[in-house]
Design a protein around this motif. Structure first.
Motif, PDB file in Angstrom:
ATOM      1  N   ALA A   1       1.011   4.714   5.634  1.00 22.79           N
ATOM      2  CA  ALA A   1       1.168   3.287   5.359  1.00 22.79           C
ATOM      3  C   ALA A   1       2.593   2.824   5.646  1.00 22.79           C
ATOM      4  O   ALA A   1       2.811   1.694   6.100  1.00 22.79           O
ATOM      5  CB  ALA A   1       0.794   2.985   3.913  1.00 22.79           C
TER       6      ALA A   1
ATOM      7  N   TRP B   1      -0.732   9.570   2.515  1.00 18.98           N
ATOM      8  CA  TRP B   1      -1.085   8.169   2.698  1.00 18.98           C
ATOM      9  C   TRP B   1       0.141   7.264   2.646  1.00 18.98           C
ATOM     10  O   TRP B   1       0.202   6.251   3.341  1.00 18.98           O
ATOM     11  CB  TRP B   1      -2.098   7.725   1.656  1.00 18.98           C
TER      12      TRP B   1
ATOM     13  N   THR C   1       2.137   1.710  -3.523  1.00 23.59           N
ATOM     14  CA  THR C   1       1.049   2.132  -4.403  1.00 23.59           C
ATOM     15  C   THR C   1       0.710   3.609  -4.176  1.00 23.59           C
ATOM     16  O   THR C   1       0.551   4.377  -5.136  1.00 23.59           O
ATOM     17  CB  THR C   1      -0.197   1.261  -4.169  1.00 23.59           C
TER      18      THR C   1
ATOM     19  N   LEU D   1       0.821  -1.207   0.000  1.00 23.04           N
ATOM     20  CA  LEU D   1       0.000   0.000   0.000  1.00 23.04           C
ATOM     21  C   LEU D   1       0.863   1.269   0.000  1.00 23.04           C
ATOM     22  O   LEU D   1       0.514   2.265  -0.644  1.00 23.04           O
ATOM     23  CB  LEU D   1      -0.934   0.011   1.208  1.00 23.04           C
ATOM     24  N   THR D   2       1.977   1.228   0.697  1.00 25.82           N
ATOM     25  CA  THR D   2       2.902   2.362   0.709  1.00 25.82           C
ATOM     26  C   THR D   2       3.434   2.640  -0.685  1.00 25.82           C
ATOM     27  O   THR D   2       3.448   3.786  -1.154  1.00 25.82           O
ATOM     28  CB  THR D   2       4.078   2.081   1.658  1.00 25.82           C
TER      29      THR D   2
END
Length: 113
Positions: A77, A73, A64, A61-62
């Motif tokens: 993340a 974000w 992305t 997620l980081t």
């Protein structure tokens, strides 16, 4: 003709005959580790394994979020990723240390893990 399911041998050829099982668990003949499968068998390791898995997902997620330009974000993340992986590894090490101390051994002894 094939033997019935409850017969001690399986297969029809001479090369396919198997001896009946006399010893099933633990399989000491095929492993030289004293705690083979201990990470899955011991339920106290599961929180650590789950935390490491959550940390790996947070790493994805980081990456992305950083790739799409969401810096806020990505930072959040990244922090979650680091905390989860470090906490998971510490839980797993603490559990291995607990198991070893019950046996009177140190964590770095050659036998076992």
């Amino acid at each position: 003709m094939l033997p019935a399911p409850n017969e001690p041998t399986a297969g029809s050829g001479a090369g396919e005959q198997h001896a009946p099982r006399t010893h099933t668990f633990p399989d000491d003949t095929r492993t030289n580790r004293t705690h083979a499968g201990e990470s899955i068998e011991d339920a106290r390791n599961w929180p650590g394994i789950i935390l490491v898995a959550v940390g790996i997902v947070a790493m994805a997620l980081t990456l992305t979020a950083a790739g799409y330009g969401f810096a806020g974000w990505a930072v959040i993340a990244g922090v979650v990723c680091g905390v989860c992986i470090i906490a998971g590894v510490l839980v797993i090490i603490a559990e291995h240390r607990r198991i070893k101390s019950r046996e009177g051994k140190r964590l770095r002894d050659a036998a076992g893990h």
